[in-house]
Enzyme design. Structure first.
Site, PDB file in Angstrom:
ATOM      1  N   GLU A 156       0.837  -1.209   0.000  1.00  0.00           N
ATOM      2  CA  GLU A 156       0.000   0.000   0.000  1.00  0.00           C
ATOM      3  C   GLU A 156       0.869   1.254   0.000  1.00  0.00           C
ATOM      4  O   GLU A 156       0.777   2.093   0.903  1.00  0.00           O
ATOM      5  CB  GLU A 156      -0.962   0.004   1.182  1.00  0.00           C
ATOM      6  CG  GLU A 156      -2.065  -1.026   1.045  1.00  0.00           C
ATOM      7  CD  GLU A 156      -3.184  -0.857   2.064  1.00  0.00           C
ATOM      8  OE1 GLU A 156      -2.968  -0.200   3.099  1.00  0.00           O
ATOM      9  OE2 GLU A 156      -4.280  -1.385   1.811  1.00  0.00           O
ATOM     10  N   GLU A 313      -6.513  -7.458  -0.732  1.00  0.00           N
ATOM     11  CA  GLU A 313      -7.021  -7.392   0.640  1.00  0.00           C
ATOM     12  C   GLU A 313      -8.465  -6.931   0.626  1.00  0.00           C
ATOM     13  O   GLU A 313      -8.822  -6.018  -0.118  1.00  0.00           O
ATOM     14  CB  GLU A 313      -6.268  -6.335   1.468  1.00  0.00           C
ATOM     15  CG  GLU A 313      -4.842  -6.631   1.783  1.00  0.00           C
ATOM     16  CD  GLU A 313      -4.239  -5.506   2.646  1.00  0.00           C
ATOM     17  OE1 GLU A 313      -4.993  -4.741   3.270  1.00  0.00           O
ATOM     18  OE2 GLU A 313      -3.008  -5.393   2.653  1.00  0.00           O
TER      19      GLU A 313
HETATM   20  C1  GLA Z   1      -4.149  -2.188   4.983  1.00  0.00           C
HETATM   21  C2  GLA Z   1      -2.809  -2.878   5.145  1.00  0.00           C
HETATM   22  C3  GLA Z   1      -2.897  -4.125   5.956  1.00  0.00           C
HETATM   23  C4  GLA Z   1      -3.826  -3.920   7.121  1.00  0.00           C
HETATM   24  C5  GLA Z   1      -5.175  -3.507   6.620  1.00  0.00           C
HETATM   25  C6  GLA Z   1      -6.199  -3.357   7.709  1.00  0.00           C
HETATM   26  O1  GLA Z   1      -4.873  -2.640   3.935  1.00  0.00           O
HETATM   27  O2  GLA Z   1      -2.198  -3.167   3.920  1.00  0.00           O
HETATM   28  O3  GLA Z   1      -1.607  -4.437   6.417  1.00  0.00           O
HETATM   29  O4  GLA Z   1      -3.305  -2.936   7.949  1.00  0.00           O
HETATM   30  O5  GLA Z   1      -5.024  -2.249   6.036  1.00  0.00           O
HETATM   31  O6  GLA Z   1      -7.455  -3.028   7.177  1.00  0.00           O
END
Ligand code: GLA
Ligand code: GLA
Length: 653
Positions: A156, A313
């Site tokens: 991210e 995710e």
């Molecule tokens: C982000 C991060 C993850 C986690 C999620 C929680 O997407 O990439 O490591 O922290 O948030 O929602």
């Protein structure tokens, strides 16, 4: 776009299913249990190593790969593929202690200290050196591992460190500007520095838009947004270069955040940098929560050029970072995942496999909750795994384009929401989402596309708040209409060029002739002001003082109250080949559905759903596969079978 590659694996095509897996948070004996439960759940892939830097390189240049070797091997013997992180997302304490100069600095000059995560400056040469050394070590160690199917660069990028105002950033910003403008004269012209005594006489005087006594220069702000997105894109490219050098056969991705108000990274510009697009998405509670999910998935598909993409995710249930973290119903779990699949996801992954017992994310759901495998949630997860397994024939199928599209433009998002504007209440993405909801309410499919996407094949293109319109974009839109297309623009579109300079002669400058209107003044509304239209709709936020410039223009709705009473509110200009419409106020999904219905019928577009299903059922198409998603909380009779509340049915035509 370079997205020609998917995972490095052999065997039959399938939809992938899995999660971030953080075995380092658990004793070794739990790992065997994990592997067994993963097989029960139908897991095919995990992402390893996202936040593992401090354990993998406990001291500078000293690696401890033993535990990760073990985890990789364990996945492999269990037939589970690995999307391996380069592990550079969060620098270890030894690095930030030795080199505090890698820490980001806010616009106010506050240093962001270690203790959380992602505490690094995108432009720090020191950070880059350390990150690339680890990337190389990872590539050399695991490039040949049979479980490895993809590289996951960092994590991210820009989640917490998109805007850094440090001295490193200032120096890099100057270089970026020299590249863009070549001369100081050109920079002065673009930034309109004749204003407020801002003329720059040497490059050293250029700064990031740090907290200032009044509004910082708007073009400086816009360029800093562009630069900040580019700086992280550069980091992605730098890690990718190492990975491609050492492991040319392994595809490279990084997880985007096409969701909600996350807006710092111009993903339309990043998409070509990865071998396949990946996205993370978390549902925002609220009346448009499920439409927002659909919108984000749809836009991710647009970034991927219609090809399949990787949902890296999402959550099985509650997250931990919203003010109130709502639990999902088991049906919602599957509906959310399947909606992503409907819009092109060929992989459905969660954050994370096993819910943490400690740390800041201990209340964030996982595939195995605190309660353990004997839980409604885990059973719903396993059901979904089974269902995705059965959908293997879908894998690789691109989305089937719709006849209508919504254009999405990061630069307009940035510029339209800048300070010192007619109103600070305008929300770019909300307006785009309202249009999307209107399409769903009418049961009509629309693709959400990055603004530079080719428009051939579309009969109706909606450009909500397309604020930044360089001359080249105006020509493209004009050509689209001349070729028979129908274009709809909204308030505050076509107002500025790429330097955020207003197009003169009346708004909306370069779209004026196309739309057949001329606006002398904007007339934004106060929070408690409402205006009514003669089509029964209500407008908020904004109105324009519109004059119609040709007789051909049809006024589809007029204001009946407020300062613009009697003036046009919604217009339609049948012009060379196609037509161009304009909506001058914020109508919200309901009001938009009224005008959109009119635009659609003029563009000759009809819903592909039976009348009684329109609005209740959402349709998405990937080749032979038709996805019917229940948008209501009630079961729907589809004539022959029942679509459960929160249900998704996949029909193979
Ligand atoms: C982000 C991060 C993850 C986690 C999620 C929680 O997407 O990439 O490591 O922290 O948030 O929602
Ligand atoms: C003050 C300043 C002016 C101008 C106006 C704007 O009066 O002196 O330069 O910025 O505000 O309203």
């Amino acid at each position: 776009m370079s997205q020609s590659r998917w995972l490095r694996r052999t065997g039959a095509a399938r939809l992938e299913f899995g999660a971030d897996y953080n075995p380092e948070q658990w004793p070794r004996e739990v790992w065997d249990d994990d592997a067994r439960a993963m097989r029960t759940a139908g897991v095919t892939i995990v992402t390893l190593g996202v936040f593992s830097w401090a354990l993998l390189e406990p001291a500078e240049g000293e690696y401890d790969f033993g535990w990760l070797d073990d985890a990789m091997d364990l996945m492999h013997v269990n037939g589970i593929a690995v999307d391996l992180a380069t592990a550079t997302a969060s620098p270890p304490p030894w690095l930030t202690t030795k080199h505090p100069e890698i820490l980001p600095v806010t616009a106010d000059g506050v240093t962001l200290w270690p203790g959380g995560r992602q505490q690094w400056r995108p432009t720090s040469a020191v950070f880059r050196t350390h990150a690339l050394r680890l990337t190389r070590a990872m590539a050399e160690r695991y490039g040949g591992h049979p479980a490895l199917v993809a590289w996951h660069v960092s994590n991210e990028l820009g989640c917490h460190n998109i805007y850094d105002y440090s001295d490193d950033a200032a120096a890099a910003f100057r270089l970026w500007l020299r590249e863009r403008y070549a001369t100081l004269d050109a920079l002065n012209a673009a930034w309109a520095t004749a204003f407020w005594s801002q003329h720059l006489s040497a490059w050293e005087q250029v700064l990031p838009p740090r907290t200032a006594a009044s509004f910082p220069n708007p073009t400086q702000q816009l360029d800093f947004k562009r630069f900040s997105s580019d700086a992280l894109k550069d980091h992605l490219r730098a890690e990718r270069a190492v990975l491609r050098e050492v492991t040319p056969d392994v595809p490279v991705t990084t997880n985007f955040m096409v969701m909600g108000e996350t807006k710092g990274m111009n993903y339309a510009d990043w998409a070509a940098e990865v071998d396949f697009v990946s996205n993370d998405h978390y549902v925002q509670p609220g009346p448009q929560g499920r439409d927002e999910l659909s919108f984000s998935a749809n836009l991710t598909g647009g970034l991927a050029g219609g090809r399949p993409w990787f949902l890296m995710e999402h959550s099985t249930s509650a997250v931990n970072w919203q003010p109130v973290n709502v639990a999902k119903r088991p049906g919602e779990l599957a509906r959310d995942s399947m909606t992503h699949v409907a819009y092109g996801a060929d992989a459905v992954c969660y954050f994370q496999w096993r819910q943490s017992a400690a740390g800041a994310e201990k209340y964030h759901s996982g595939m195995i909750p605190h309660a353990g495998e004997d839980s409604t949630l885990f059973r719903a997860v396993a059901d979904l795994g089974k269902r995705l397994g059965d959908l293997a024939p879908l894998a690789g199928t691109p989305r089937t384009p719709a006849r209508a599209a919504i254009l999405f433009d990061w630069e307009s998002w940035w510029a339209a929401e800048a300070d010192s504007h007619p109103t600070d209440r305008l929300r770019y993405r909300q307006e785009a989402l309202d249009w999307y909801t209107a399409f769903l309410d009418l049961g009509v499919r629309a693709d959400v596309l990055p603004v530079a996407a080719p428009l051939d094949g579309y009969d109706l293109v909606v450009a909500p708040i397309l604020h930044v319109v360089p001359a080249s974009l105006a020509s493209r839109l004009t050509a689209f209409v001349q070729a028979g297309g129908h274009l709809v623009a909204t308030y505050f579109s076509g107002v500025v060029d790429e330097n955020d300079h207003v197009w003169l002669g009346g708004y909306p400058g370069p779209l004026r002739d196309l739309l057949g209107i001329r606006i002398e003044e904007f007339a934004p509304l106060l929070d408690d002001e409402r205006v009514t239209l003669d089509n029964g709709s209500t407008g908020t936020l904004w109105t324009d003082r519109i004059d119609v410039s040709t007789e051909d223009v049809e006024v589809l709705a007029r204001y009946t109250t407020g300062d613009q009473a009697g003036r046009p509110a919604v217009t339609w200009n049948p012009t060379a080949g196609g037509a161009a419409g304009y909506v001058s106020t914020r109508l919200g999904p309901q009001g938009l559905a009224t005008v959109l219905g009119e635009f659609l019928s003029r563009a000759g577009i009809e819903s592909e759903l039976p009348p009684d299903q329109r609005g209740k059922v959402e349709l998405a198409i990937r080749g032979d596969f038709h996805f019917l998603i229940n948008r209501t909380d009630e079961p729907i009779d589809l004539g022959g079978y029942l679509l459960a509340a929160d249900g998704v049915v996949v029909v193979r035509e």
